[in-house]
Design an enzyme around this catalytic site. Structure first.
Site, PDB file in Angstrom:
ATOM      1  N   GLU A 125      75.461  16.615 -42.945  1.00  0.00           N
ATOM      2  CA  GLU A 125      76.336  17.666 -42.425  1.00  0.00           C
ATOM      3  C   GLU A 125      77.780  17.288 -42.741  1.00  0.00           C
ATOM      4  O   GLU A 125      78.256  16.231 -42.339  1.00  0.00           O
ATOM      5  CB  GLU A 125      76.159  17.799 -40.904  1.00  0.00           C
ATOM      6  CG  GLU A 125      76.973  18.918 -40.321  1.00  0.00           C
ATOM      7  CD  GLU A 125      76.791  19.079 -38.817  1.00  0.00           C
ATOM      8  OE1 GLU A 125      76.868  18.074 -38.103  1.00  0.00           O
ATOM      9  OE2 GLU A 125      76.574  20.216 -38.374  1.00  0.00           O
TER      10      GLU A 125
ATOM     11  N   CYS B  35      78.049  24.443 -36.673  1.00  0.00           N
ATOM     12  CA  CYS B  35      76.795  23.687 -36.749  1.00  0.00           C
ATOM     13  C   CYS B  35      75.740  24.448 -37.557  1.00  0.00           C
ATOM     14  O   CYS B  35      74.908  23.838 -38.214  1.00  0.00           O
ATOM     15  CB  CYS B  35      76.274  23.387 -35.355  1.00  0.00           C
ATOM     16  SG  CYS B  35      76.299  24.813 -34.265  1.00  0.00           S
TER      17      CYS B  35
ATOM     18  N   GLU C  19      72.266  20.737 -28.436  1.00  0.00           N
ATOM     19  CA  GLU C  19      72.512  21.573 -29.617  1.00  0.00           C
ATOM     20  C   GLU C  19      73.360  20.733 -30.556  1.00  0.00           C
ATOM     21  O   GLU C  19      74.534  20.486 -30.284  1.00  0.00           O
ATOM     22  CB  GLU C  19      73.207  22.873 -29.197  1.00  0.00           C
ATOM     23  CG  GLU C  19      73.063  23.970 -30.212  1.00  0.00           C
ATOM     24  CD  GLU C  19      74.215  23.984 -31.186  1.00  0.00           C
ATOM     25  OE1 GLU C  19      74.083  23.292 -32.238  1.00  0.00           O
ATOM     26  OE2 GLU C  19      75.189  24.656 -30.918  1.00  0.00           O
TER      27      GLU C  19
ATOM     28  N   LYS D  16      83.093  19.124 -19.575  1.00  0.00           N
ATOM     29  CA  LYS D  16      84.072  18.291 -20.296  1.00  0.00           C
ATOM     30  C   LYS D  16      84.302  18.875 -21.689  1.00  0.00           C
ATOM     31  O   LYS D  16      83.413  18.853 -22.538  1.00  0.00           O
ATOM     32  CB  LYS D  16      83.577  16.848 -20.442  1.00  0.00           C
ATOM     33  CG  LYS D  16      84.698  15.943 -20.956  1.00  0.00           C
ATOM     34  CD  LYS D  16      84.208  14.660 -21.581  1.00  0.00           C
ATOM     35  CE  LYS D  16      84.190  14.673 -23.080  1.00  0.00           C
ATOM     36  NZ  LYS D  16      85.444  14.942 -23.771  1.00  0.00           N
TER      37      LYS D  16
HETATM   38  P1  NDP Z   1      81.117  14.348 -30.878  1.00  0.00           P
HETATM   39  O1  NDP Z   1      79.671  14.543 -30.722  1.00  0.00           O
HETATM   40  O2  NDP Z   1      81.664  12.975 -30.759  1.00  0.00           O
HETATM   41  O3  NDP Z   1      81.910  15.241 -29.791  1.00  0.00           O
HETATM   42  C1  NDP Z   1      81.361  16.326 -29.104  1.00  0.00           C
HETATM   43  C2  NDP Z   1      81.678  16.200 -27.619  1.00  0.00           C
HETATM   44  O4  NDP Z   1      81.045  15.044 -27.103  1.00  0.00           O
HETATM   45  C3  NDP Z   1      83.146  16.035 -27.306  1.00  0.00           C
HETATM   46  O5  NDP Z   1      83.458  16.652 -26.102  1.00  0.00           O
HETATM   47  C4  NDP Z   1      83.285  14.541 -27.180  1.00  0.00           C
HETATM   48  O6  NDP Z   1      84.398  14.134 -26.425  1.00  0.00           O
HETATM   49  C5  NDP Z   1      82.003  14.196 -26.472  1.00  0.00           C
HETATM   50  N1  NDP Z   1      81.577  12.821 -26.627  1.00  0.00           N
HETATM   51  C6  NDP Z   1      81.928  11.926 -27.581  1.00  0.00           C
HETATM   52  N2  NDP Z   1      81.293  10.763 -27.388  1.00  0.00           N
HETATM   53  C7  NDP Z   1      80.531  10.909 -26.286  1.00  0.00           C
HETATM   54  C8  NDP Z   1      79.660  10.052 -25.574  1.00  0.00           C
HETATM   55  N3  NDP Z   1      79.413   8.797 -25.973  1.00  0.00           N
HETATM   56  N4  NDP Z   1      79.042  10.520 -24.483  1.00  0.00           N
HETATM   57  C9  NDP Z   1      79.258  11.774 -24.065  1.00  0.00           C
HETATM   58  N5  NDP Z   1      80.082  12.627 -24.701  1.00  0.00           N
HETATM   59  C10 NDP Z   1      80.715  12.207 -25.793  1.00  0.00           C
HETATM   60  O7  NDP Z   1      81.554  14.996 -32.223  1.00  0.00           O
HETATM   61  P2  NDP Z   1      82.843  14.639 -33.096  1.00  0.00           P
HETATM   62  O8  NDP Z   1      83.961  15.411 -32.539  1.00  0.00           O
HETATM   63  O9  NDP Z   1      83.040  13.173 -33.190  1.00  0.00           O
HETATM   64  O10 NDP Z   1      82.412  15.173 -34.523  1.00  0.00           O
HETATM   65  C11 NDP Z   1      81.615  14.356 -35.355  1.00  0.00           C
HETATM   66  C12 NDP Z   1      80.615  15.190 -36.109  1.00  0.00           C
HETATM   67  O11 NDP Z   1      79.742  15.807 -35.189  1.00  0.00           O
HETATM   68  C13 NDP Z   1      81.207  16.326 -36.897  1.00  0.00           C
HETATM   69  O12 NDP Z   1      81.646  15.899 -38.147  1.00  0.00           O
HETATM   70  C14 NDP Z   1      80.033  17.253 -37.003  1.00  0.00           C
HETATM   71  O13 NDP Z   1      79.215  16.842 -38.061  1.00  0.00           O
HETATM   72  C15 NDP Z   1      79.312  17.058 -35.693  1.00  0.00           C
HETATM   73  N6  NDP Z   1      79.658  18.092 -34.712  1.00  0.00           N
HETATM   74  C16 NDP Z   1      78.710  19.031 -34.449  1.00  0.00           C
HETATM   75  C17 NDP Z   1      79.013  20.046 -33.581  1.00  0.00           C
HETATM   76  C18 NDP Z   1      78.023  21.105 -33.270  1.00  0.00           C
HETATM   77  O14 NDP Z   1      78.408  22.202 -32.905  1.00  0.00           O
HETATM   78  N7  NDP Z   1      76.742  20.823 -33.330  1.00  0.00           N
HETATM   79  C19 NDP Z   1      80.323  20.168 -32.951  1.00  0.00           C
HETATM   80  C20 NDP Z   1      81.215  19.090 -33.246  1.00  0.00           C
HETATM   81  C21 NDP Z   1      80.875  18.114 -34.120  1.00  0.00           C
HETATM   82  P3  NDP Z   1      85.765  13.724 -27.174  1.00  0.00           P
HETATM   83  O15 NDP Z   1      86.211  14.908 -27.927  1.00  0.00           O
HETATM   84  O16 NDP Z   1      86.651  13.381 -26.058  1.00  0.00           O
HETATM   85  O17 NDP Z   1      85.421  12.570 -28.060  1.00  0.00           O
END
Ligand code: NDP
Length: 659
Positions: free
Chosen positions: A566, A469, A435, A361
Site C-alpha cells: 500500500e 484505504c 478497518e 482519538k
Molecule cells: P497509523 O495506523 O499509525 O495511525 C492511525 C491512527 O492510529 C492514528 O490515530 C494514530 O495516532 C493511531 N495510532 C498510532 N499508533 C498507535 C498505537 N500503537 N496504538 C493505538 N493507536 C495508534 O497510521 P499512520 O498515520 O502511521 O500511516 C501509516 C500507513 O498506514 C499509511 O501509509 C497507510 O498505508 C496506512 N493507513 C491506512 C489508513 C486506512 O484508512 N486504512 C489510514 C491511515 C493510514 P497518531 O496519529 O497520534 O500516531
C-alpha cells in the site's frame, strides 16, 4: 439476495476527479470538460459484501447509479470512434528528454523527498499539465490575497497553440476548434472558520486542559504553517475520559429510549449541515485535501451518516428480529488522518445510535475537525460524557484500547497498528472491528466504456491524493486495449490540477504529513529501481508544502513492491491481463482484500467477477462511491467487521449468543 437502490450518477464523468456524492465536485467546474462526457447504457453498481467471513457468500447488496443514456451502439463502436477520442498523433510520450520520461527520484528520506517534489526539473518543458501548473503558481501568488471566487478565463496560450498542438483542455472540441483556457484562482475564504489558538481535551462535555500539561501543534500541509495548538493527552487523561464515558453510559445514554437518542443524532446531522462550510475549510486546512472534496464528499457524507443512523436508533428490534439488542457500553475509537471527519462519523454515529458512549482519538496530524465536532456536541446539548475526544500520540491510543473499562474497540489505520491492537486486547472479551489498508485492483475489460473507465480509474487513485484505504492503486487493463488506455490515461493525468487545496479548482492537494510524503517518494523510487516505467505530468509543484505529482507506472511486474504494498499516495501501477481468470488471479494476489473495481459492458461478467474477487467492496462501472446505507470493510489484512448500513449497527450491539 440482491437488493437495489437507485442513486444518482451525476458527477462520475464530468470533472477531473469525480464526486462520490451526487452533484458534487463539479459544481464549480466550467462547462468545458477536458474529455468529452459520454453516456452509457451499462449501469454503474457498487456491490458490497455484507459478510466478512472467509468464503461466505453473505448477503450482497447492489447500488445502481442511474446511467446517463449513451446510445447503446456507441458502446460497441471501436474506441477510435467514440465521442471525445481523436488520434492526436502525439509523439511517443516516453521520448527521452520529455518530462514524462523515466527518471530517477532522488532520495527517499523526508528531507530529500521534500527537495525532490519542490524542485523544478530542468527537463520539464511547458507541457499539457500547464493549466494545473499555472493554477498552482497563481494560487501561490494569490494565497495571501484570497480574492473572490474567480471565473474561467480564456486567453491564448502560446506554448501549445504556437506549436500547433491542442491542449488537453481543448481535446473535447472538434478539429481546429481549440479554445485555450486557464482557470482563474478560486480560493475558498478562510473567514468562515475561527480557530482557537489552543484546543483542550473534550471530556465530560467540557473542554479541559490535559493533565499531562503538554501540547502539540497541528500544521497546514499545504503551507507547513501552524494552525493551532492541541492538547497532548497522558494516561491520566485517558482514565478521566473513560470514566466520563462510563458514567454517561450508566446514568444517561444507556437508559435513553432509542427515539430520544435519535433526536440528538438528527440534531448533530443538522448542525453539521448548517456548519458545513466551516467544517470543509477546517478539514482542508488540517488535512491538505482539496476544498471541493471536503465540501462535496467529506462533510455531506459525515452528516449523512448521522441522518442514517438516527433513523435506526429506535428500530433496533426490527433490524435484528427475534433479538433484544443491547448496547455494548464504552467504545474506544481510533481514527486516521485521511478522512478525519468522515471516519469520526462512521465511528460515532452507529455507536451512539446503538446506545453506547464513546472516547475517540483522532490522528495527531488532523485533530481540528474533531475539536469542532466537540463544539457541535455542546451545541446539540448532548449529555456530558456521551462523546469524549482525546488528542495525543499513538501510545495514548494504545492506553485507551487496553483500558479495562472499555467494552468495544474500533480502529481504522495501518495494518501494523491494527495487528498490535488485536494482540493487545486478545482474550479480554472486548469487541473489535479493524478497518486497515488495501491494494485494490481496478479491472478494465476491453468492452468497457473507455471515457468513463478513464474517469473512474483517475477518481479511484487520485481522489484524496490517493490517501484512501480502498484506492484503486492497481489498474488491471485487458491487454488488447492496454496501450490505448494507458496513453489516454496519461493525457488525462496531465490535466489534473495540483496545488493549493483551498482553491476550488484543485484536483490533487497536499500530502497530509512529511512521513507519508517520504513513504510515497520512497516507493516511487522502488518502482523505478525495479524497472517499472515512470510517468509524471510536468506539473510545477508549489514551493512550500508536501506535494507529489500524480504518478503512473507501466511495465509493472506482479511481484513488484509497487504492485503489492500500500503506497497511500497518488501512484498508480498498471498491469495487464488477457482473460477474466487471469484478472481474478492477479487481483486476488495481494495480502489485502478491501475493495475492487470492474469495468465492463456485461452485467453477467460483473456478477461473475464480484463472486470471485476477494474484496469487501466491489464497485462496477464506478469507483470510490460511499453511502451510509452500504456496509464497508475488508478481508485478510484489510481487517474485519463492517461499518455502514445495518451491519455497522451490529458491531456496536450485543445480540446474544450465536448471532
Ligand atoms: P497509523 O495506523 O499509525 O495511525 C492511525 C491512527 O492510529 C492514528 O490515530 C494514530 O495516532 C493511531 N495510532 C498510532 N499508533 C498507535 C498505537 N500503537 N496504538 C493505538 N493507536 C495508534 O497510521 P499512520 O498515520 O502511521 O500511516 C501509516 C500507513 O498506514 C499509511 O501509509 C497507510 O498505508 C496506512 N493507513 C491506512 C489508513 C486506512 O484508512 N486504512 C489510514 C491511515 C493510514 P497518531 O496519529 O497520534 O500516531
Amino acid at each position: 439476495m440482491l437488493s437495489r437502490r437507485v442513486v444518482s450518477a451525476s458527477g462520475t464523468t464530468q470533472g477531473p476527479l469525480s464526486a462520490a456524492v451526487p452533484g458534487g465536485l463539479n459544481a464549480t467546474r466550467p462547462s468545458v470538460a477536458p474529455l468529452a462526457t459520454m453516456n452509457r447504457s451499462t449501469p454503474p453498481a457498487a456491490v458490497t459484501r455484507a459478510s466478512d467471513a472467509a468464503g461466505s457468500s453473505g448477503s450482497v447488496s447492489q447500488t445502481w447509479s442511474g446511467g446517463i443514456g449513451l446510445p447503446a451502439q456507441a458502446l460497441r463502436r471501436p474506441a477510435a470512434q467514440l465521442p471525445g477520442f481523436r488520434d492526436r498523433g502525439r509523439p511517443d510520450a516516453r521520448t527521452p528528454g520529455r518530462p514524462d520520461a523515466q527518471r530517477r527520484i532522488p532520495g527517499s528520506s523526508a528531507a530529500s523527498a521534500r527537495r525532490h517534489v519542490t524542485q523544478r526539473s530542468p527537463a520539464v518543458s511547458p507541457g499539457p499539465c500547464q493549466p494545473g501548473c499555472t493554477l498552482s503558481r497563481m494560487a501561490e501568488r494569490t494565497r495571501a490575497k484570497r480574492p473572490a471566487a474567480g471565473a474561467l478565463t480564456t486567453r491564448p496560450r502560446s506554448d501549445t497553440v504556437g506549436r500547433g498542438t491542442a491542449s488537453p483542455s481543448s481535446w473535447a472540441l472538434g478539429e481546429g476548434q481549440a479554445t485555450p483556457w486557464e482557470y482563474a484562482p478560486a480560493p475558498e475564504s478562510r473567514d468562515v472558520l475561527t480557530l482557537q489558538a489552543r484546543y483542550g481535551l473534550f471530556i465530560g462535555g467540557k473542554e479541559v486542559a490535559p493533565r499531562s500539561g503538554q501540547w502539540f501543534t497541528t500544521l497546514d500541509p499545504a503551507t507547513e504553517e501552524p494552525l493551532a495548538e492541541v492538547a497532548k493527552a497522558g494516561p491520566e487523561d485517558v482514565e478521566q475520559a473513560v470514566t466520563a464515558a462510563r458514567r454517561a453510559f450508566r446514568r444517561d445514554w444507556g437508559r435513553l429510549p432509542g427515539r430520544e437518542r435519535a433526536k440528538y443524532l438528527f440534531r448533530i446531522a443538522r448542525i453539521l449541515q448548517e456548519r458545513s462550510r466551516e467544517f470543509a475549510v477546517a478539514e482542508t486546512l488540517d488535512n491538505g485535501k482539496p476544498i471541493k472534496e471536503t465540501r462535496d464528499v467529506d462533510v455531506p457524507l459525515a452528516a449523512a451518516h448521522f441522518w442514517y443512523y438516527a433513523g435506526w436508533a429506535d428500530k433496533l428490534e426490527y433490524a435484528f428480529p427475534g433479538r433484544s439488542p443491547r448496547p455494548l457500553g464504552v467504545a474506544a475509537q481510533i481514527i486516521p488522518w485521511n478522512f478525519p471527519l468522515l471516519m469520526l462519523a462512521w465511528k460515532i454515529a452507529p455507536a451512539l445510535a446503538a446506545g453506547n458512549t464513546v472516547v475517540l482519538k483522532p490522528a495527531s496530524s488532523t485533530p481540528l475537525s474533531a475539536m469542532l465536532f466537540a463544539d457541535v456536541c455542546r451545541q446539540a446539548d448532548l449529555p456530558p460524557g456521551v462523546v469524549n475526544i482525546i488528542t495525543g500520540p499513538g501510545e495514548i491510543g494504545m492506553a485507551l484500547v487496553t483500558h479495562p473499562d472499555v467494552d468495544k474497540v474500533a480502529f481504522t489505520g495501518s495494518t501494523a497498528v491494527g495487528k498490535a491492537i488485536g494482540r493487545a486486547i486478545a482474550g479480554t472479551g472486548k469487541a473489535l472491528t479493524l478497518e486497515l489498508g488495501g491494494k485494490a485492483a481496478n479491472i478494465v475489460f476491453d468492452d468497457a466504456p473507455l471515457d468513463q473507465a478513464i474517469e473512474g480509474v483517475v477518481n479511484g487513485i487520485f481522489f484524496n491524493q490517493g490517501e484512501v484505504c480502498c484506492a484503486g492503486s492497481r489498474l488491471l487493463v485487458q491487454e488488447s486495449i492496454a496501450d490505448l488506455f494507458t496513453e489516454r490515461l496519461k493525457d488525462r493525468l496531465s490535466t489534473l490540477r495540483v496545488g493549493d487545496p483551498m482553491d476550488k479548482n484543485t484536483d490533487v492537494g497536499a500530502i497530509n504529513n512529511p512521513a507519508q510524503l517520504a513513504k510515497i517518494n520512497e516507493l516511487i523510487q522502488v518502482g523505478v529501481d525495479e524497472g517499472a516505467e515512470l510517468y509524471q505530468p510536468a506539473c510545477e509543484l508549489p514551493s512550500r508544502g508536501w506535494f507529489v505529482r500524480p504518478t503512473l507506472f507501466t511495465n509493472v511486474s506482479q511481484s513488484s513492491r509497487i504492485a503489492q504494498e500500500e503506497i497511500f499516495g497518488p501512484v498508480l501501477s498498471v498491469l495487464t491481463f488477457r482473460t477474466p481468470d487471469e484478472a481474478i488471479e492477479k487481483a486476488n494476489n495481494t495480502p489485502y482484500g478491501l475493495s475492487a473495481g470492474v469495468w465492463t459492458e456485461k452485467g453477467s461478467r460483473i456478477l461473475m467477477m464480484t463472486k470471485r474477487l476477494r474484496a469487501g467492496v466491489i464497485w462496477a462501472n464506478t469507483f470510490n462511491r460511499f453511502d451510509p446505507t452500504s456496509p464497508f470493510g475488508g478481508y485478510k489484512e484489510s481487517g474485519f467487521g463492517r461499518e455502514g448500513g445495518v451491519h455497522g449497527m451490529h458491531a456496536y450491539l450485543d445480540l446474544g449468543e450465536g448471532f
